[in-house]
Motif scaffolding. Structure first.
Motif, PDB file in Angstrom:
ATOM      1  N   ASP A 111      20.457 -32.121 -16.834  1.00  0.00           N
ATOM      2  CA  ASP A 111      21.784 -32.284 -17.415  1.00  0.00           C
ATOM      3  C   ASP A 111      22.500 -33.436 -16.701  1.00  0.00           C
ATOM      4  N   PRO A 112      22.823 -34.528 -17.397  1.00  0.00           N
ATOM      5  CA  PRO A 112      23.464 -35.673 -16.727  1.00  0.00           C
ATOM      6  C   PRO A 112      24.793 -35.314 -16.072  1.00  0.00           C
ATOM      7  N   ALA A 113      25.537 -34.406 -16.688  1.00  0.00           N
ATOM      8  CA  ALA A 113      26.827 -34.025 -16.107  1.00  0.00           C
ATOM      9  C   ALA A 113      26.639 -33.311 -14.779  1.00  0.00           C
ATOM     10  N   ALA A 114      25.655 -32.416 -14.710  1.00  0.00           N
ATOM     11  CA  ALA A 114      25.377 -31.715 -13.455  1.00  0.00           C
ATOM     12  C   ALA A 114      24.871 -32.686 -12.399  1.00  0.00           C
ATOM     13  N   ALA A 115      24.022 -33.640 -12.799  1.00  0.00           N
ATOM     14  CA  ALA A 115      23.490 -34.625 -11.856  1.00  0.00           C
ATOM     15  C   ALA A 115      24.599 -35.492 -11.274  1.00  0.00           C
ATOM     16  N   ALA A 116      25.600 -35.802 -12.088  1.00  0.00           N
ATOM     17  CA  ALA A 116      26.704 -36.621 -11.603  1.00  0.00           C
ATOM     18  C   ALA A 116      27.668 -35.832 -10.726  1.00  0.00           C
ATOM     19  N   ALA A 117      27.778 -34.540 -10.985  1.00  0.00           N
ATOM     20  CA  ALA A 117      28.792 -33.732 -10.302  1.00  0.00           C
ATOM     21  C   ALA A 117      28.314 -33.148  -8.982  1.00  0.00           C
ATOM     22  N   TYR A 118      26.992 -32.936  -8.837  1.00  0.00           N
ATOM     23  CA  TYR A 118      26.486 -32.201  -7.674  1.00  0.00           C
ATOM     24  C   TYR A 118      25.394 -32.981  -6.942  1.00  0.00           C
ATOM     25  N   ALA A 119      25.359 -32.813  -5.638  1.00  0.00           N
ATOM     26  CA  ALA A 119      24.254 -33.284  -4.804  1.00  0.00           C
ATOM     27  C   ALA A 119      23.223 -32.167  -4.716  1.00  0.00           C
ATOM     28  N   MET A 120      21.969 -32.481  -5.027  1.00  0.00           N
ATOM     29  CA  MET A 120      20.940 -31.449  -5.166  1.00  0.00           C
ATOM     30  C   MET A 120      19.824 -31.674  -4.157  1.00  0.00           C
ATOM     31  N   TYR A 121      19.680 -30.727  -3.238  1.00  0.00           N
ATOM     32  CA  TYR A 121      18.675 -30.829  -2.178  1.00  0.00           C
ATOM     33  C   TYR A 121      18.121 -29.446  -1.847  1.00  0.00           C
ATOM     34  N   SER A 122      16.885 -29.424  -1.364  1.00  0.00           N
ATOM     35  CA  SER A 122      16.365 -28.277  -0.623  1.00  0.00           C
ATOM     36  C   SER A 122      16.662 -28.517   0.854  1.00  0.00           C
ATOM     37  N   HIS A 123      16.860 -27.423   1.597  1.00  0.00           N
ATOM     38  CA  HIS A 123      17.206 -27.545   3.019  1.00  0.00           C
ATOM     39  C   HIS A 123      16.326 -26.624   3.857  1.00  0.00           C
ATOM     40  N   GLY A 124      16.279 -26.924   5.141  1.00  0.00           N
ATOM     41  CA  GLY A 124      15.519 -26.071   6.036  1.00  0.00           C
ATOM     42  C   GLY A 124      15.757 -26.434   7.492  1.00  0.00           C
ATOM     43  N   ALA A 125      15.208 -25.623   8.368  1.00  0.00           N
ATOM     44  CA  ALA A 125      15.270 -25.869   9.811  1.00  0.00           C
ATOM     45  C   ALA A 125      13.914 -25.515  10.408  1.00  0.00           C
ATOM     46  N   VAL A 126      13.403 -26.406  11.240  1.00  0.00           N
ATOM     47  CA  VAL A 126      12.093 -26.199  11.866  1.00  0.00           C
ATOM     48  C   VAL A 126      12.275 -26.135  13.382  1.00  0.00           C
ATOM     49  N   PHE A 127      11.661 -25.155  13.992  1.00  0.00           N
ATOM     50  CA  PHE A 127      11.705 -24.967  15.445  1.00  0.00           C
ATOM     51  C   PHE A 127      10.275 -25.091  15.973  1.00  0.00           C
ATOM     52  N   ALA A 128      10.110 -25.883  17.025  1.00  0.00           N
ATOM     53  CA  ALA A 128       8.774 -26.190  17.534  1.00  0.00           C
ATOM     54  C   ALA A 128       8.666 -25.888  19.014  1.00  0.00           C
TER      55      ALA A 128
ATOM     56  N   VAL B 206      21.157 -26.768 -10.529  1.00  0.00           N
ATOM     57  CA  VAL B 206      20.024 -27.685 -10.376  1.00  0.00           C
ATOM     58  C   VAL B 206      19.192 -27.750 -11.651  1.00  0.00           C
ATOM     59  N   ASN B 207      19.011 -26.647 -12.331  1.00  0.00           N
ATOM     60  CA  ASN B 207      18.361 -26.556 -13.645  1.00  0.00           C
ATOM     61  C   ASN B 207      18.511 -25.116 -14.137  1.00  0.00           C
ATOM     62  N   PRO B 208      18.238 -24.837 -15.410  1.00  0.00           N
ATOM     63  CA  PRO B 208      18.459 -23.486 -15.939  1.00  0.00           C
ATOM     64  C   PRO B 208      17.637 -22.396 -15.266  1.00  0.00           C
ATOM     65  N   ILE B 209      16.507 -22.748 -14.650  1.00  0.00           N
ATOM     66  CA  ILE B 209      15.690 -21.721 -13.998  1.00  0.00           C
ATOM     67  C   ILE B 209      15.965 -21.623 -12.495  1.00  0.00           C
ATOM     68  N   GLY B 210      16.844 -22.481 -11.964  1.00  0.00           N
ATOM     69  CA  GLY B 210      17.258 -22.392 -10.566  1.00  0.00           C
ATOM     70  C   GLY B 210      16.206 -22.782  -9.558  1.00  0.00           C
ATOM     71  N   VAL B 211      15.205 -23.560  -9.983  1.00  0.00           N
ATOM     72  CA  VAL B 211      14.070 -23.901  -9.124  1.00  0.00           C
ATOM     73  C   VAL B 211      14.266 -25.264  -8.485  1.00  0.00           C
TER      74      VAL B 211
END
Length: 475
Positions: free
Chosen positions: A320-337, A428-433
């Protein structure tokens, strides 16, 4: 920082840190990131490494620059988190240097600079469960027991032990895709979309998405893919294939159900007659009236009475172009080593990796966890093993085989844990993936580099980390 004789290089500075002796939470930073990337003399490809600074850490000022250096070599190309892997490695090392200057815990420093909106644009995130990733990963790893100063821990063999962390982030691309769903007279279904599965488990997840949209058990659904004559499933890469092809299958399935529903609600002989599309739900191979669950009919019965062998649904989808323009879309995480280092030989082992990741709706936890494992292993390989060596006379790669190009084996990564942090994303998309294929690499490289500093007091300036860079400090 994937070096071919030192190119490309990334310079990442965290500056402008305000530090108050009684209030560490006032520590703030501005960022200047400058990347030099090698490309060929006859073509152009620049790894966008400096862009890794744009979505992470709140900052009133961010400067990002890229420069290309033409060499008489082959043209490089993208490889698993291109830009994000190398860029995040340098950024996370710089963040650790900044926390050290403030006398803060690395996690506390990152939390003090947590970005509520995308720093580069000011847009809100479509979803961001990074705080939960920090909390879950730190708890499972035992981070609270980490001493602040380096060279404070040893194991039972006398080896130096270090703990480090890094933030993981990866964008959520979405490619145009098409799909077809066919409901058959026997109550089974066929779903189709072109695309490749290189072992990441995409076909398993896509079959689940299609079956869910059709209200069927996956065992009742035949899934076809991997053939170019099928509807175009979009690019099988960029951590975007499941979301892209998945949305197409989702909507194609709903299109088939809508056609089947129209047959039933317009047939006076059907118990669903007159219900209308809005009053129907598809579940377990039957259509049910929402206002009366007792009134339902099987797909097979509806098709049989209509004298039809099948109904077909199709879909062509894009973000959806409107959603792409309105929101920043990322996956996030934290790694400990955790690393151990032989104080006499300088040999480095990544003995423990714990990653916590939030990537929207998880379709198949088994395949997703496997993807996270693969990403973290590749991160360890980036940090400690892989390096392409170029012959300066000819521009050729000198170690172009697996005998001399080092990659990790099982013994190099003895302990891995991936935590799936729940996250819902309605935009992010209709299925939330979201995507999971590459995010495990980002964060891991910096976490290992920071753990090496915690064990030895030596700051990493290039990858892979070499024994000879540690020996002077160990001697």
């Amino acid at each position: 920082m994937r070096n071919v004789e030192g190119i490309p290089k990334l310079v990442c500075g965290a500056s402008g840190i305000a530090h108050h002796a009684q209030d560490f939470a006032t520590a703030r930073l501005s960022k200047s990131v400058y990347a030099i990337s090698a490309t060929s003399s006859f073509d152009e490809f620049l790894e966008p490494a400096a862009n890794a600074a744009l979505p992470l850490y709140a900052s009133p000022a961010i400067l990002v620059e890229h420069e290309g250096l033409r060499l008489d070599t082959g043209t490089p190309g993208p490889m698993r988190a291109p830009g994000e892997a190398s860029g995040s490695a340098a950024l996370e090392v710089a963040m650790d240097e900044a926390y050290e200057a403030c006398g803060m815990d690395p996690l506390a420093f990152r939390m003090a600079n947590y970005a509520e909106t995308e720093p580069g644009s000011g847009r809100p995130f479509s979803s961001k469960a990074l705080r939960d990733c920090y909390a879950e990963g730190a708890k499972r790893f035992g981070w609270s027991k980490r001493p602040l100063q380096p060279r404070q821990m040893r194991d039972k063999n006398g080896f130096l032990v270090g703990w480090g962390m890094g933030t993981a982030v990866f964008p959520c691309p979405h490619f145009p895709a098409s799909a077809r769903a066919t409901l058959r007279a026997d109550g089974s279904a066929l779903i189709e979309t072109a695309g490749a599965d290189m072992g990441q488990g995409a076909w398993t997840a896509l079959a689940q998405i299609g079956a869910e949209a059709l209200g069927l058990d996956p065992a009742q659904v035949e899934f076809r893919s991997g053939i170019s004559t099928l509807p175009d499933g979009g690019i099988a890469g960029g951590s975007g294939h499941t979301a892209s092809a998945g949305q197409a299958l989702h909507e194609a399935g709903h299109d088939a159900i809508a056609t089947l529903t129209a047959l039933a609600v317009n047939d006076p002989e059907s118990p669903l007659y007159g219900a209308g599309n809005i009053g129907i739900a598809a579940r377990n191979g039957r259509l049910h009236r929402r206002d009366d669950e007792g009134r339902s009919e099987t797909y097979a019965a509806i098709l049989a009475r209509a004298g039809m062998r099948e109904v077909v649904g199709t879909a062509k989808t894009a973000r959806d172009p409107a959603a792409a323009a309105a929101y920043a879309m990322y996956s996030h995480g934290a790694v400990f080593a955790e690393v151990t280092i032989d104080p006499d030989l300088g040999q480095i082992r990544a003995t423990r990796l714990v990653g916590a990741f939030a990537a929207g709706r998880i379709i198949n936890p088994l395949t997703v966890r496997s993807q996270y494992y693969g990403g973290m292993i590749w991160g360890a390989s980036f940090a400690l093993h892989e390096e392409a060596v170029t012959d300066r006379r000819t521009g050729r790669i000198m170690n172009a085989d697996l005998a001399e190009y080092h990659v990790p084996v099982n013994a190099d990564v003895p302990s891995l844990e991936a935590i799936l942090v729940p996250e819902e994303d309605a935009f992010v998309n209709p299925i939330g993936v979201k995507g999971v294929g590459e995010i495990g690499i980002t964060g891991t490289v910096g976490a290992i580099a920071n753990a090496i500093w915690h064990a030895t007091g030596v700051r990493v300036r290039r990858f892979p980390v070499r024994i000879e860079e540690l020996l002077p400090a160990l001697g």
